[in-house]
Design a protein around this motif. Structure first.
Motif, mmCIF file in Angstrom:
data_model
loop_
_atom_site.group_PDB
_atom_site.id
_atom_site.type_symbol
_atom_site.label_atom_id
_atom_site.label_comp_id
_atom_site.label_asym_id
_atom_site.label_seq_id
_atom_site.Cartn_x
_atom_site.Cartn_y
_atom_site.Cartn_z
ATOM 1 N N TYR A 40 12.612 43.919 77.040
ATOM 2 C CA TYR A 40 13.153 43.074 76.122
ATOM 3 C C TYR A 40 12.267 42.129 75.588
ATOM 4 O O TYR A 40 11.199 41.991 76.144
ATOM 5 N N LYS A 57 15.228 46.879 74.515
ATOM 6 C CA LYS A 57 14.926 48.155 73.937
ATOM 7 C C LYS A 57 15.223 49.090 75.136
ATOM 8 O O LYS A 57 14.788 49.014 76.338
ATOM 9 N N THR A 58 15.690 50.044 74.617
ATOM 10 C CA THR A 58 16.168 51.398 75.564
ATOM 11 C C THR A 58 15.266 52.620 75.244
ATOM 12 O O THR A 58 14.619 52.456 74.221
ATOM 13 N N ASP A 61 15.912 54.084 71.903
ATOM 14 C CA ASP A 61 15.669 52.960 70.614
ATOM 15 C C ASP A 61 15.481 53.660 69.260
ATOM 16 O O ASP A 61 15.900 53.002 68.126
ATOM 17 N N SER A 62 15.165 54.943 69.263
ATOM 18 C CA SER A 62 15.383 55.585 67.895
ATOM 19 C C SER A 62 16.738 55.854 67.432
ATOM 20 O O SER A 62 16.894 55.835 65.931
ATOM 21 N N TYR A 64 19.488 53.630 68.456
ATOM 22 C CA TYR A 64 20.159 52.260 68.378
ATOM 23 C C TYR A 64 19.211 51.086 67.809
ATOM 24 O O TYR A 64 19.856 50.286 67.571
ATOM 25 N N GLY A 65 17.902 51.475 67.890
ATOM 26 C CA GLY A 65 17.077 50.295 67.654
ATOM 27 C C GLY A 65 17.210 49.312 68.892
ATOM 28 O O GLY A 65 17.628 49.408 70.021
ATOM 29 N N LYS A 66 16.754 48.098 68.385
ATOM 30 C CA LYS A 66 16.762 46.813 69.475
ATOM 31 C C LYS A 66 18.287 46.144 69.602
ATOM 32 O O LYS A 66 18.779 45.824 68.387
ATOM 33 N N ASP A 119 18.168 44.421 64.290
ATOM 34 C CA ASP A 119 17.226 45.265 64.357
ATOM 35 C C ASP A 119 17.555 46.265 62.880
ATOM 36 O O ASP A 119 16.609 46.333 61.933
#
Length: 128
Positions: A40, A57-58, A61-62, A64-66, A119
């Motif tokens: 984060y 960030k998970t 991420d691709s 949902y984004g940040k 994001d």
């Protein structure tokens, strides 16, 4: 004979209604997996009175984004599964709204999400 046919028709109509309501209920999702916690970063407000934000960030991420949440820090453990939960809030007799939060697998740690996801520049409600 007519009474039996009428009873059969009523039972068939009530079963059709039941099947439809079950399908509608399955569309209401209240918790959604958004990946494992990676990292984060904190956004410090520029003006007094503005809220602190963290950008989470998970591993997804691709997709949902940040993820933007209200907090000064983040206590999620690296690698732990994260979920977004939405809850229907009704503070008065007339108004209701959805409240969104990101939480750990066992819901011990959670943070309220901002409605606008900075994001990807979209609204959190579009994820459900």
């Amino acid at each position: 004979m007519k009474k039996l046919l009428l009873l059969l028709l009523i039972v068939a109509a009530s079963c059709a209604t039941t099947k439809q309501s079950v399908q509608e209920d399955s569309l209401i999702i209240t918790r959604k997996y958004v990946g494992n916690f990676v990292d984060y970063r904190q956004h410090i407000p520029e003006k007094a009175g503005e809220p602190y934000l963290i950008f989470i960030k998970t591993s997804m991420d691709s997709t949902y984004g940040k993820i933007s949440a209200f907090s000064e820090r983040c206590d999620f453990v690296k690698g732990s599964p994260l979920y977004i939960r939405r809850t229907m809030m009704s503070p008065g007799t007339i108004s209701t709204y959805w409240e969104y939060r990101i939480e750990s697998e066992n819901s011990e740690i959670f943070y309220r999400l901002s409605e606008f996801q900075h994001d990807r520049k979209n609204l959190i409600q579009s994820w459900f």
